[in-house]
Write an enzyme that holds these catalytic residues in place. Structure first.
Site, PDB file in Angstrom:
ATOM      1  N   HIS A 115      -2.953   1.409   5.729  1.00 28.20           N
ATOM      2  CA  HIS A 115      -1.639   1.792   5.190  1.00 28.20           C
ATOM      3  C   HIS A 115      -1.805   2.206   3.737  1.00 28.20           C
ATOM      4  CE1 HIS A 115       2.908   1.276   5.571  1.00 28.20           C
ATOM      5  NE2 HIS A 115       2.712   1.729   4.344  1.00 28.20           N
TER       6      HIS A 115
ATOM      7  N   HIS B 161      -0.773   5.674   1.285  1.00 25.16           N
ATOM      8  CA  HIS B 161      -0.086   6.967   1.208  1.00 25.16           C
ATOM      9  C   HIS B 161      -0.820   7.934   0.293  1.00 25.16           C
ATOM     10  CE1 HIS B 161       3.758   5.870   3.226  1.00 25.16           C
ATOM     11  NE2 HIS B 161       3.415   4.653   2.849  1.00 25.16           N
TER      12      HIS B 161
ATOM     13  N   ASP C 107       0.381  10.564  -1.252  1.00 24.96           N
ATOM     14  CA  ASP C 107       1.148  10.861  -2.457  1.00 24.96           C
ATOM     15  C   ASP C 107       1.385   9.617  -3.309  1.00 24.96           C
ATOM     16  OD1 ASP C 107       2.786   9.789  -0.532  1.00 24.96           O
ATOM     17  OD2 ASP C 107       4.442  11.181  -0.832  1.00 24.96           O
TER      18      ASP C 107
ATOM     19  N   GLY D  35      10.038   6.427   4.362  1.00 23.85           N
ATOM     20  CA  GLY D  35      11.195   6.731   3.534  1.00 23.85           C
ATOM     21  C   GLY D  35      12.191   5.595   3.559  1.00 23.85           C
TER      22      GLY D  35
ATOM     23  N   HIS E  34       7.033   2.371   9.791  1.00 20.49           N
ATOM     24  CA  HIS E  34       7.510   1.546   8.689  1.00 20.49           C
ATOM     25  C   HIS E  34       8.724   0.744   9.155  1.00 20.49           C
ATOM     26  CE1 HIS E  34       5.083   4.052   6.006  1.00 20.49           C
ATOM     27  NE2 HIS E  34       5.383   3.250   4.996  1.00 20.49           N
TER      28      HIS E  34
ATOM     29  N   GLU F   9      10.499  -3.834   5.909  1.00 19.31           N
ATOM     30  CA  GLU F   9      10.218  -3.794   4.474  1.00 19.31           C
ATOM     31  C   GLU F   9      11.541  -3.867   3.715  1.00 19.31           C
ATOM     32  OE1 GLU F   9       7.836  -1.018   1.197  1.00 19.31           O
ATOM     33  OE2 GLU F   9       8.605  -0.101   3.039  1.00 19.31           O
TER      34      GLU F   9
ATOM     35  N   ASP G 242      -0.726   0.261   0.252  1.00 16.77           N
ATOM     36  CA  ASP G 242       0.507   1.047   0.305  1.00 16.77           C
ATOM     37  C   ASP G 242       0.394   2.248  -0.631  1.00 16.77           C
ATOM     38  OD1 ASP G 242       3.002   1.782   1.207  1.00 16.77           O
ATOM     39  OD2 ASP G 242       4.102   0.410  -0.104  1.00 16.77           O
TER      40      ASP G 242
END
Length: 369
Positions: free
Chosen positions: A21, A23, A25, A182, A209, A212, A309
């Site tokens: 996991h 990302h 970006d 998102g 996701h 969270e 993350d």
């Protein structure tokens, strides 16, 4: 990446790892963001890479997922051309390898990178070129790493099926699975049920996701609408655990039906300790890493995995996350090995490749002993 010591003398960066996991970006080098921002005309609140890195960490430490996500306007803003995507992806792989990662899954949302003329397919192809170049550079240095793309759809948008079809088109060219990401609350996986049905028909695995910024209903929807084989974060699954302490200081835990389903089927939880603390995902249990339900879930037999993350926003690495968990819960090398084997067993790879990866991890840990 080195420098996170375990038990005083073990460099965490030397441990072989699996990253599930992470990302794209959220994993840029601060100096790269600063440089690309100057060229792209993206305004940043800093005068150099070092101060920009501090800005990202400060903004992300908000206690709110919504506020945390606002920092991505800067990173996605500098990732709108093929050359920039290639560079970011290449550096992403190199940084993983420097941290001891043997296998990494890189998740990102192509639909967020179309502002300057790229197509969805062109964006995926650009990232894959960067990943391939990164792997080649790592190999030339005498090491090895394998990476795969997790193509992500933004859960608040209505492009789920389109992005699922994109993932299928590229599944033999670097894409290993699908995700939605998102703002979680108010945008359940059920909104993209058609996309998940299509992926199941095409035998493309999904991680979702959930758990969270929203609770058990979100996790339930990830499982039964999203057909998730892993849960992205999933920390709020602990809401389905009731801990009762007796007078003799012993504790008893009642495991709810949803939690029992996930535990009994060994559905992996992609826990990200520092990020979970930053976004307030663990606010129900406390405000320090020692309050994170990670250890409770681990002790109860859930398939926990350790993840970053967003390395930029959290100022972290897998080595740092392992060091922080070791300090918080007094873990030993066997515990850290378990976390990596959990991740290897849950990777979106063929069975024989997962077994080979697990063997490499075990050998690497044995060498540390």
């Amino acid at each position: 990446m080195a420098g996170w010591l375990l038990w005083g003398d073990v460099d965490a960066a030397k441990l072989p790892k699996v990253s599930l996991h992470d990302h794209l970006d959220g994993g840029l080098r601060p100096a790269t963001v600063f440089e690309l921002a100057q060229d792209a005309g993206v305004e940043v609140a800093a005068t150099d890479g070092e101060s920009l890195g501090a800005w990202f960490r400060g903004q992300a430490d908000s206690g709110s997922l919504v506020e945390y996500l606002k920092t991505f306007a800067v990173t996605t803003g500098v990732m709108q051309t093929a050359p920039n995507l290639e560079r970011v992806a290449r550096e992403f792989v190199e940084d993983l390898a420097d941290d001891g990662v043997l296998y990494g899954e890189v998740r990102w949302a192509p639909e967020q990178h179309l502002e300057r003329g790229l197509t969805l397919d062109g964006a995926v192809e650009a990232v894959q070129r960067g990943l391939d170049t990164g792997v080649e550079r790592v190999q030339r240095s005498g090491r090895s790493i394998r990476v795969g793309q997790l193509v992500t759809a933004m859960r608040h948008a209505d492009r789920g099926l389109e992005i699922a079809e994109l993932a299928v088109r590229h599944r033999d060219r670097g894409v290993v699975g699908f995700d939605i990401a998102g703002a979680e609350a108010g945008f359940p996986p059920s909104r993209h049920r058609v996309a998940f049905d299509y992926l199941a028909e095409q035998h493309v695995p999904a991680t979702v996701h959930a758990g969270e910024a929203d609770g058990l209903d979100s996790i339930r929807s990830a499982l039964f609408d999203g057909r998730a084989l892993r849960i992205g974060h999933g920390v709020r699954l602990a809401e389905d655990l009731v801990v009762e302490r007796e007078d003799d200081d012993r504790s008893y835990v009642t495991v709810g039906r949803l939690a029992r389903w996930i535990r009994d089927r060994q559905i992996a939880l992609e826990l990200s300790p520092s990020s979970n603390l930053q976004t307030g995902a663990i606010a129900a249990w406390g405000d320090s890493l020692e309050d994170h339900p990670f250890d409770l879930l681990y002790q109860l037999g859930f398939r926990v995995t350790v993840n970053t993350d967003n390395r930029l926003m959290s100022g972290t690495s897998l080595s740092k996350e392992l060091a922080l968990l070791t300090e918080a819960f007094d873990y030993d090398l066997d515990d850290l090995l378990t976390f990596q084997l959990n991740a290897a067993e849950s990777a979106f790879l063929p069975l024989e490749d997962r077994e080979a990866l697990a063997d490499r991890i075990t050998s690497g840990f044995d060498a540390i002993d």
